[in-house]
Design a protein around this motif. Sequence first.
Motif, short mmCIF file in Angstrom:
data_model
loop_
_atom_site.label_atom_id
_atom_site.label_comp_id
_atom_site.label_asym_id
_atom_site.label_seq_id
_atom_site.Cartn_x
_atom_site.Cartn_y
_atom_site.Cartn_z
N GLU A 49 0.83 -1.21 0.00
CA GLU A 49 0.00 0.00 0.00
C GLU A 49 0.86 1.26 0.00
N GLY A 50 1.93 1.26 0.79
CA GLY A 50 2.85 2.39 0.82
C GLY A 50 3.57 2.58 -0.50
N THR A 51 3.92 1.49 -1.15
CA THR A 51 4.56 1.56 -2.45
C THR A 51 3.68 2.29 -3.45
N THR A 133 -5.49 -0.32 6.05
CA THR A 133 -6.93 -0.21 5.80
C THR A 133 -7.31 1.17 5.27
N ASP A 134 -6.84 2.22 5.92
CA ASP A 134 -7.24 3.58 5.53
C ASP A 134 -6.21 4.17 4.57
N PHE A 135 -6.31 3.77 3.31
CA PHE A 135 -5.29 4.17 2.35
C PHE A 135 -5.30 5.67 2.09
N LYS A 136 -6.42 6.34 2.30
CA LYS A 136 -6.47 7.79 2.06
C LYS A 136 -5.71 8.56 3.15
N GLU A 137 -5.96 8.23 4.41
CA GLU A 137 -5.21 8.89 5.49
C GLU A 137 -3.74 8.52 5.43
N ASN A 138 -3.46 7.27 5.07
CA ASN A 138 -2.07 6.84 4.94
C ASN A 138 -1.35 7.63 3.85
N MET A 139 -2.03 7.85 2.74
CA MET A 139 -1.44 8.64 1.66
C MET A 139 -1.01 10.02 2.16
N LYS A 140 -1.85 10.64 2.98
CA LYS A 140 -1.53 11.96 3.50
C LYS A 140 -0.29 11.91 4.39
N LEU A 141 -0.17 10.85 5.20
CA LEU A 141 1.01 10.71 6.08
C LEU A 141 2.27 10.46 5.25
N TYR A 142 2.19 9.58 4.27
CA TYR A 142 3.35 9.34 3.42
C TYR A 142 3.77 10.63 2.72
N SER A 197 -11.77 -3.59 -0.18
CA SER A 197 -12.83 -3.47 -1.19
C SER A 197 -14.09 -2.86 -0.57
N GLY A 198 -14.37 -3.21 0.69
CA GLY A 198 -15.53 -2.66 1.36
C GLY A 198 -15.47 -1.15 1.50
N VAL A 199 -14.28 -0.62 1.79
CA VAL A 199 -14.10 0.83 1.92
C VAL A 199 -14.40 1.52 0.60
N VAL A 200 -13.86 0.98 -0.50
CA VAL A 200 -14.07 1.59 -1.81
C VAL A 200 -15.54 1.50 -2.21
N LEU A 201 -16.17 0.35 -2.00
CA LEU A 201 -17.58 0.19 -2.34
C LEU A 201 -18.46 1.11 -1.51
N ASP A 202 -18.11 1.28 -0.23
CA ASP A 202 -18.85 2.24 0.61
C ASP A 202 -18.68 3.66 0.11
N ASP A 203 -17.46 4.00 -0.33
CA ASP A 203 -17.23 5.34 -0.88
C ASP A 203 -18.16 5.60 -2.06
N GLY A 283 -3.70 -0.46 -1.86
CA GLY A 283 -3.17 0.88 -2.06
C GLY A 283 -4.07 1.75 -2.91
N ILE A 284 -3.69 3.02 -3.05
CA ILE A 284 -4.52 3.97 -3.76
C ILE A 284 -4.55 3.70 -5.26
N LEU A 285 -3.48 3.14 -5.83
CA LEU A 285 -3.52 2.75 -7.24
C LEU A 285 -4.52 1.61 -7.43
N ALA A 286 -4.55 0.67 -6.49
CA ALA A 286 -5.52 -0.42 -6.56
C ALA A 286 -6.94 0.12 -6.41
N ALA A 287 -7.13 1.09 -5.55
CA ALA A 287 -8.46 1.68 -5.38
C ALA A 287 -8.92 2.32 -6.68
N ARG A 288 -8.02 3.02 -7.34
CA ARG A 288 -8.36 3.64 -8.62
C ARG A 288 -8.65 2.56 -9.67
N ALA A 289 -7.89 1.46 -9.62
CA ALA A 289 -8.15 0.36 -10.55
C ALA A 289 -9.51 -0.28 -10.27
#
Length: 307
Positions: A49-51, A133-142, A197-203, A283-289
């Motif tokens: 996910e960090g990658t 789990t929280d790839f969006k908040e993690n993205m901000k930290l990275y 997947s649940g997070v993205v589907l909920d979004d 990760g966020i690329l997977a979420a976009r995919a």
Amino acid sequence: MRFLSILCVCAALLPGVLPGALSAAEITHVMGTTEVPDNPQRIVVLTNEGTEALLLLGKTPVGAASSWYGDPWYQHLGDRMAGVEVVGTELAVNLERVAMLEPDLILGSKKRQEEIYPQLSAIAPTVFVVNATDFKENMKLYARSVGMEAEGEALVSAYDADVARLHSALGENADDTVSVVRFVPGQLYVYRHDSFSGVVLDDIGFKRPEVQAQDGLSLAVGKESIPNMEADRMFYLTYDTGNGEGTALESETLKDPLWANLNVVRSGKAHKVDDGVWATSQGILAARAMLQDIARIYGVDADFSSE
């Protein structure tokens, strides 16, 4: 001996500070506060996910934990990881390889690498997220950790905008109930709200079958629970460790009369999707995919933002 010498020298330094490094910021994270260098160039990342977060920020790590699939990277990463050194897996980091890369920043996860945080911090400034789990908040930290806070915020906002565009493009189908089923060697699972997947589907705003509309990551079920997987759409995925057991369970289940008699299957609305994208990468690329998969499957044009 060389590795021990490196660790001894690093351990003598102030925690998280490399000689000659310019401290641009103090980053507060799950393990405490770490001084990070200005514009780090040699980054080692220890989670898939960090990658993905780094790559979307336009930074290629010098070393990374290998993907759970691929040789050694996920297919959806394309050639982005060309030349990157493998430093083990998320669950088995090779500390000597990490040290030999002479990183100026290490990014990891408390869930995966808490036990080796002291050794990593002795090698280079180390920042951990809680988990993937929280790839969006993690993205901000990275992004803050590599001096790109504004860029990180913009990328999360772009993801949110893509979600909104997809929701709009789906029209009345945005209210569909969708089911997520995963075949793992020896076990059948359904996935819930707190899964990736649940997070993205909920979004997006989809509803879930009752047993999946619960807090938690996943639930192990037997084939007798197949009728509870009924939905307007189903997405199923298979994790296979290479011995064929996951694929065998998928094949066996798809032949089961309970599966064949699901309305979602009979209507041709059960779709196989990539496990690396929908489950293991996170990760966020997977979420976009995932968003792109859903747009393709539903046959809509969401006019997604470019990376």
